[in-house]
Design a protein around this motif. Structure first.
Motif, mmCIF file in Angstrom:
data_model
loop_
_atom_site.group_PDB
_atom_site.id
_atom_site.type_symbol
_atom_site.label_atom_id
_atom_site.label_comp_id
_atom_site.label_asym_id
_atom_site.label_seq_id
_atom_site.Cartn_x
_atom_site.Cartn_y
_atom_site.Cartn_z
ATOM 1 N N GLU A 198 -6.986 -30.394 12.222
ATOM 2 C CA GLU A 198 -8.400 -30.086 11.202
ATOM 3 C C GLU A 198 -9.457 -29.395 11.723
ATOM 4 O O GLU A 198 -9.969 -28.363 10.905
ATOM 5 N N SER A 199 -9.568 -29.211 13.232
ATOM 6 C CA SER A 199 -10.448 -28.251 13.630
ATOM 7 C C SER A 199 -10.354 -26.854 13.632
ATOM 8 O O SER A 199 -11.085 -25.983 13.640
ATOM 9 N N LEU A 200 -9.127 -26.636 13.364
ATOM 10 C CA LEU A 200 -8.696 -24.994 13.349
ATOM 11 C C LEU A 200 -8.019 -24.469 11.999
ATOM 12 O O LEU A 200 -7.867 -23.461 11.806
ATOM 13 N N TYR A 201 -8.271 -25.651 11.185
ATOM 14 C CA TYR A 201 -7.759 -25.329 9.700
ATOM 15 C C TYR A 201 -8.778 -24.110 8.995
ATOM 16 O O TYR A 201 -9.973 -24.598 9.107
ATOM 17 N N SER A 202 -8.308 -23.007 8.501
ATOM 18 C CA SER A 202 -9.262 -22.047 7.905
ATOM 19 C C SER A 202 -8.807 -21.803 6.361
ATOM 20 O O SER A 202 -7.808 -22.327 6.238
ATOM 21 N N LEU A 203 -9.655 -20.939 5.910
ATOM 22 C CA LEU A 203 -9.517 -20.694 4.359
ATOM 23 C C LEU A 203 -8.201 -19.828 4.464
ATOM 24 O O LEU A 203 -7.406 -19.816 3.309
ATOM 25 N N GLN A 204 -7.865 -18.981 5.401
ATOM 26 C CA GLN A 204 -6.577 -18.313 5.499
ATOM 27 C C GLN A 204 -5.311 -19.177 5.445
ATOM 28 O O GLN A 204 -4.599 -19.004 4.744
ATOM 29 N N HIS A 205 -5.452 -20.271 6.019
ATOM 30 C CA HIS A 205 -4.443 -21.181 6.039
ATOM 31 C C HIS A 205 -4.288 -21.655 4.609
ATOM 32 O O HIS A 205 -3.139 -22.076 4.357
ATOM 33 N N PHE A 206 -5.390 -22.238 3.943
ATOM 34 C CA PHE A 206 -5.450 -22.778 2.668
ATOM 35 C C PHE A 206 -4.733 -21.626 1.523
ATOM 36 O O PHE A 206 -3.761 -22.138 0.851
ATOM 37 N N LEU A 207 -5.182 -20.408 1.736
ATOM 38 C CA LEU A 207 -4.674 -19.437 0.986
ATOM 39 C C LEU A 207 -3.211 -19.395 1.162
ATOM 40 O O LEU A 207 -2.037 -19.237 0.180
ATOM 41 N N GLN A 208 -2.891 -19.122 2.411
ATOM 42 C CA GLN A 208 -1.279 -19.071 2.714
ATOM 43 C C GLN A 208 -0.224 -20.115 2.342
ATOM 44 O O GLN A 208 0.811 -19.860 1.624
ATOM 45 N N ASN A 209 -0.833 -21.554 2.399
ATOM 46 C CA ASN A 209 -0.058 -22.403 2.046
ATOM 47 C C ASN A 209 -0.024 -22.805 0.771
ATOM 48 O O ASN A 209 1.195 -23.127 0.163
ATOM 49 N N ASN A 210 -1.053 -22.361 -0.261
ATOM 50 C CA ASN A 210 -1.070 -22.386 -1.470
ATOM 51 C C ASN A 210 -0.031 -21.364 -1.970
ATOM 52 O O ASN A 210 0.590 -21.487 -3.128
ATOM 53 N N PHE A 211 -0.047 -20.049 -1.334
ATOM 54 C CA PHE A 211 0.816 -19.040 -1.731
ATOM 55 C C PHE A 211 2.412 -19.486 -1.908
ATOM 56 O O PHE A 211 3.150 -19.357 -2.598
ATOM 57 N N SER A 212 2.500 -20.055 -0.596
ATOM 58 C CA SER A 212 4.127 -20.583 -0.293
ATOM 59 C C SER A 212 4.246 -21.705 -0.952
ATOM 60 O O SER A 212 5.400 -21.750 -1.548
ATOM 61 N N ASN A 213 3.234 -22.641 -1.669
ATOM 62 C CA ASN A 213 3.636 -23.566 -2.614
ATOM 63 C C ASN A 213 3.783 -23.145 -4.139
ATOM 64 O O ASN A 213 3.937 -23.877 -4.898
ATOM 65 N N MET A 214 3.489 -21.717 -4.327
ATOM 66 C CA MET A 214 3.305 -21.285 -5.398
ATOM 67 C C MET A 214 2.206 -21.805 -6.496
ATOM 68 O O MET A 214 2.557 -21.825 -7.652
ATOM 69 N N ASN A 215 1.155 -22.274 -5.714
ATOM 70 C CA ASN A 215 0.266 -22.652 -6.633
ATOM 71 C C ASN A 215 -0.854 -21.677 -6.960
ATOM 72 O O ASN A 215 -1.973 -21.521 -6.253
ATOM 73 N N PHE A 216 -0.380 -20.738 -7.947
ATOM 74 C CA PHE A 216 -1.139 -19.673 -8.215
ATOM 75 C C PHE A 216 -2.567 -19.777 -8.695
ATOM 76 O O PHE A 216 -3.405 -19.091 -8.572
ATOM 77 N N ALA A 217 -2.617 -20.783 -9.684
ATOM 78 C CA ALA A 217 -3.933 -21.207 -10.262
ATOM 79 C C ALA A 217 -5.005 -21.429 -9.372
ATOM 80 O O ALA A 217 -6.148 -20.839 -9.229
ATOM 81 N N ARG A 218 -4.674 -22.269 -8.270
ATOM 82 C CA ARG A 218 -5.605 -22.581 -7.404
ATOM 83 C C ARG A 218 -5.982 -21.366 -6.274
ATOM 84 O O ARG A 218 -6.922 -21.241 -5.856
ATOM 85 N N LEU A 219 -5.017 -20.516 -6.092
ATOM 86 C CA LEU A 219 -5.131 -19.508 -5.144
ATOM 87 C C LEU A 219 -5.976 -18.280 -5.706
ATOM 88 O O LEU A 219 -6.662 -17.945 -5.330
#
Length: 268
Positions: A212-233
């Motif tokens: 959790e202490s290392l989780y960043s916005l780039q992680h959030f964007l990359q994971n949503n892109f990998s999950n094809m959650n484009f609306a949230r992305l």
């Protein structure tokens, strides 16, 4: 250049902004639903919290350390040795992570300094180590800018203050620091920008799903892109561009406000 910026940056942003008001990749208009869902998302709020903590740690230390080092380099070597501090900024991400691993060790290898536990990359300490890494990589930019700013101060100001009996530190706080204030603002902007550029290091340290202490916005964007959650992305992308842009405009106006007041006071 303007055409390239419009095609590569402005046009995709406009498309993402329009699509952020629709459900997924369909044509169902949902208004602000994607943004409301984004602000209620735990991982997004965690990434925002980590980013604010990172800025609170990196920004003041970056400006203070860079200013003191700039004073030292300007006084002793005239700024010629400042290029050494820029070396971390040009090192590849793999080299930087390897240096950190050799210094503090990992679960597979022993480090040169046993200051951290072997599993530090999976605990709360990982965020602190990453903050130090971001500070180390961005310090060279601020140092070079401040050395140039210190060198541009007219010597007549400094000599006149010395003749009046001002001490070295009085000259620093009364002349050098106020005249380098615009350069400090540029350094602050670059420090914020550099915090986004160090995602590769964070990815190599903690992987795609770090602690959790290392989780960043780039992680959030990359994971949503990998999950094809484009609306949230798309909503997150718009949020991350508009909010920092508004803050930049606000602080730029706030930064110029004292100068404007002084000019008005001088005219009156």
């Amino acid at each position: 250049m303007l055409l390239a910026i419009m095609v590569n940056y402005l046009l995709p942003f406009v498309i993402a902004f329009i699509r952020s008001f629709y459900h997924g990749m369909g044509n169902t208009f949902v208004g602000m639903e994607n943004y409301i869902e984004l602000l209620q998302n735990h991982t997004f709020l965690l990434a925002i919290r980590n980013l604010l903590i990172l800025w609170a740690f990196v920004l003041p230390l970056n400006l203070c350390i860079a200013f003191l080092l700039a004073l030292l380099c300007h006084r002793i070597h005239g700024g010629r040795s400042s290029a050494l501090f820029f070396l971390p900024a040009v090192l590849p991400a793999v080299c930087v992570v390897e240096i950190v691993s050799q210094l503090f060790g990992t679960s597979q290898i022993d480090g040169l300094f046993s200051l951290l536990p072997a599993d530090w990359s999976t605990g709360q300490v990982a965020g602190m180590v990453f903050g130090c890494l971001v500070l180390w990589k961005g310090l060279g930019y601020s140092l070079l800018i401040l050395i140039v700013a210190l060198g541009s101060i007219p010597e007549e100001y400094l000599e006149a203050a010395a003749l009046e009996g001002a001490s070295y530190w009085r000259i620093v706080f009364s002349i050098r620091l106020p005249l380098t204030a615009p350069s400090l603002g540029i350094c602050a902007i670059l420090a914020v920008y550099n915090s986004f550029r160090c995602f590769r290091e964070a990815l190599l340290l903690g992987g795609a799903h770090p602690t959790e202490s290392l989780y960043s916005l780039q992680h959030f964007l990359q994971n949503n892109f990998s999950n094809m959650n484009f609306a949230r992305l798309e909503a997150a992308s718009v949020f991350l561009i508009v909010i920092p842009l508004l803050l930049l405009v606000f602080f730029s106006a706030f930064w110029k406000l004292p100068v404007w007041k002084r000019k008005e006071g001088g005219r009156s």
